[in-house]
Scaffold this motif. Structure first.
Motif, mmCIF file in Angstrom:
data_model
loop_
_atom_site.group_PDB
_atom_site.id
_atom_site.type_symbol
_atom_site.label_atom_id
_atom_site.label_comp_id
_atom_site.label_asym_id
_atom_site.label_seq_id
_atom_site.Cartn_x
_atom_site.Cartn_y
_atom_site.Cartn_z
ATOM 1 N N CYS A 168 38.132 41.274 43.372
ATOM 2 C CA CYS A 168 38.423 42.635 43.793
ATOM 3 C C CYS A 168 37.909 43.764 43.084
ATOM 4 O O CYS A 168 38.178 43.643 42.069
ATOM 5 C CB CYS A 168 40.281 42.494 43.854
ATOM 6 S SG CYS A 168 40.757 44.327 44.516
ATOM 7 N N PHE A 169 37.591 44.600 43.847
ATOM 8 C CA PHE A 169 36.863 45.996 43.095
ATOM 9 C C PHE A 169 37.595 46.968 43.864
ATOM 10 O O PHE A 169 37.053 48.072 43.678
ATOM 11 C CB PHE A 169 35.280 46.092 43.618
ATOM 12 C CG PHE A 169 34.990 45.903 44.839
ATOM 13 C CD1 PHE A 169 34.339 47.222 45.381
ATOM 14 C CD2 PHE A 169 35.093 45.122 45.938
ATOM 15 C CE1 PHE A 169 34.007 47.358 46.877
ATOM 16 C CE2 PHE A 169 34.796 45.355 47.163
ATOM 17 C CZ PHE A 169 34.131 46.377 47.680
ATOM 18 N N GLU A 170 38.935 46.897 44.195
ATOM 19 C CA GLU A 170 39.744 48.053 44.956
ATOM 20 C C GLU A 170 38.975 48.965 45.650
ATOM 21 O O GLU A 170 38.902 50.218 45.674
ATOM 22 C CB GLU A 170 40.143 48.772 43.311
ATOM 23 C CG GLU A 170 41.053 47.825 42.323
ATOM 24 C CD GLU A 170 41.585 48.552 41.177
ATOM 25 O OE1 GLU A 170 41.274 49.732 41.087
ATOM 26 O OE2 GLU A 170 42.092 47.748 40.343
ATOM 27 N N CYS B 58 42.275 46.321 52.076
ATOM 28 C CA CYS B 58 43.548 45.524 52.614
ATOM 29 C C CYS B 58 44.848 46.511 52.602
ATOM 30 O O CYS B 58 45.625 46.551 53.428
ATOM 31 C CB CYS B 58 43.613 44.515 51.389
ATOM 32 S SG CYS B 58 43.905 45.058 49.797
ATOM 33 N N TYR C 153 51.667 42.483 45.987
ATOM 34 C CA TYR C 153 52.112 42.168 47.394
ATOM 35 C C TYR C 153 53.569 41.868 47.436
ATOM 36 O O TYR C 153 54.163 41.155 46.894
ATOM 37 C CB TYR C 153 51.527 40.781 47.798
ATOM 38 C CG TYR C 153 49.945 41.028 47.971
ATOM 39 C CD1 TYR C 153 49.323 41.109 49.149
ATOM 40 C CD2 TYR C 153 49.225 40.894 46.810
ATOM 41 C CE1 TYR C 153 47.886 41.350 49.481
ATOM 42 C CE2 TYR C 153 47.869 41.081 47.072
ATOM 43 C CZ TYR C 153 47.199 41.350 48.319
ATOM 44 O OH TYR C 153 45.908 41.549 48.466
ATOM 45 N N CYS D 234 38.798 41.505 54.049
ATOM 46 C CA CYS D 234 38.494 41.695 52.588
ATOM 47 C C CYS D 234 36.934 41.580 52.367
ATOM 48 O O CYS D 234 36.424 40.388 52.793
ATOM 49 C CB CYS D 234 39.180 40.726 51.692
ATOM 50 S SG CYS D 234 38.666 40.773 49.714
ATOM 51 N N VAL E 134 35.154 40.770 50.199
ATOM 52 C CA VAL E 134 34.238 40.004 48.829
ATOM 53 C C VAL E 134 35.219 38.882 49.001
ATOM 54 O O VAL E 134 35.002 38.000 48.071
ATOM 55 C CB VAL E 134 34.339 40.593 47.691
ATOM 56 C CG1 VAL E 134 33.481 41.792 47.698
ATOM 57 C CG2 VAL E 134 35.847 41.365 47.320
#
Ligand SMILES: Cc1cc2nc3c(=O)[nH]c(=O)nc-3n(C[C@H](O)[C@H](O)[C@H](O)COP(=O)(O)OP(=O)(O)OC[C@H]3O[C@@H](n4cnc5c(N)ncnc54)[C@H](O)[C@@H]3O)c2cc1C
Ligand code: SF4
Ligand code: SF4
Length: 197
Positions: A144-146, A150, A170, A185, A187
């Motif tokens: 995850c690179f923020e 999502c 979550y 997403c 990635v």
């Protein structure tokens, strides 16, 4: 190509290390470390070109990060637990539309007619702007690179942003399992699992 063939670095300057009790050396003057990158002298860590292994920038930078975790744990008298590895995000699971094209020439080149006129570099180095651009093209496969994709996609407000660098939480009471977050997403940093019975 073997790791040795790829290696271009050299062993570190070992004089200081030789004054420390318990530090052991290999035949090529590199310092022996355990899996925490700690030498035989408690509290003294080593990495990069100083230790046996692949002597490249990537390995050196990785050792720096790993050693920092272990030094922090050592000072706190705990152990640096590694998070479980996530499944490999294969190429076909990435959404490449998200990323910039990489067809820009970022390294300056000397015009052909000037190349025989002197010994100036033909292919120049990266400017700081170009280096930042190149680093920004990392695909972060599986990590995850923020990007907040999502967060914006969830129709139930079930995803809570925890602040820069802290990822997301979550809320499974709100989540309906619609998989919107998973599917968009870029990635493949989200996995869907069946609910435990
Ligand atoms: C000619 C050459 C080309 C290379 N090309 C590539 C390449 O294209 N790609 C790649 O991935 N790798 C390349 N490498 C390898 C890469 O440069 C090294 O693997 C990497 O720099 C190692 O990082 P390091 O932090 O372990 O050591 P270093 O970068 O050597 O840093 C160690 C630092 O500690 C300092 N130091 C040493 N002793 C002391 C002391 N007693 N007190 C205080 N400071 C001290 C030194 O001055 C130095 O600044 C190349 C290496 C060379 C020599
Ligand atoms: S999990 Fe994926 S979509 Fe969500 S913020 Fe991270 S990279 Fe973006
Ligand atoms: S599965 Fe659907 S409801 Fe659950 S967090 Fe993802 S987008 Fe939101």
């Amino acid at each position: 190509m073997s790791a040795d063939e790829r290696s271009t670095g050299s062993t570190g300057e070992s004089a200081v290390m030789r004054t420390l009790p318990g530090v052991e050396f290999d035949h090529d003057d590199s310092v022996r470390v355990n899996e925490s990158l700690m030498t035989g002298c408690p509290g003294i860590f080593a990495g990069g070109d100083m230790v046996p292994g692949e002597r490249t920038v990537t390995a050196g930078v990785g050792h720096g990060k790993k050693a920092a975790h272990h030094i922090d744990a050592w000072l706190r008298r705990t152990s640096a637990a590694r998070p479980a590895k996530h499944p490999i995000a294969t190429f076909e699971r990435l959404h490449l539309w998200y990323f910039d094209d990489a067809d820009r020439r970022v390294q300056p080149e000397l015009p052909a007619e000037q190349r025989t006129a002197g010994f100036d570099e033909v292919v120049g180095g990266l400017s700081s702007q170009a280096a930042t651009f190149e680093a920004g093209r990392c695909l972060s496969c599986g990590n995850c690179f923020e990007c907040d994709g999502c967060l914006g996609a969830c129709p139930e407000d079930a995803i809570v942003k925890l602040g820069a660098g802290h990822g997301y939480r979550y809320d499974y009471d709100k989540c309906t399992g619609c998989a919107e977050c998973f599917e968009q997403c870029p990635v493949h940093a989200i996995e869907m699992f069946p609910e435990p019975t």
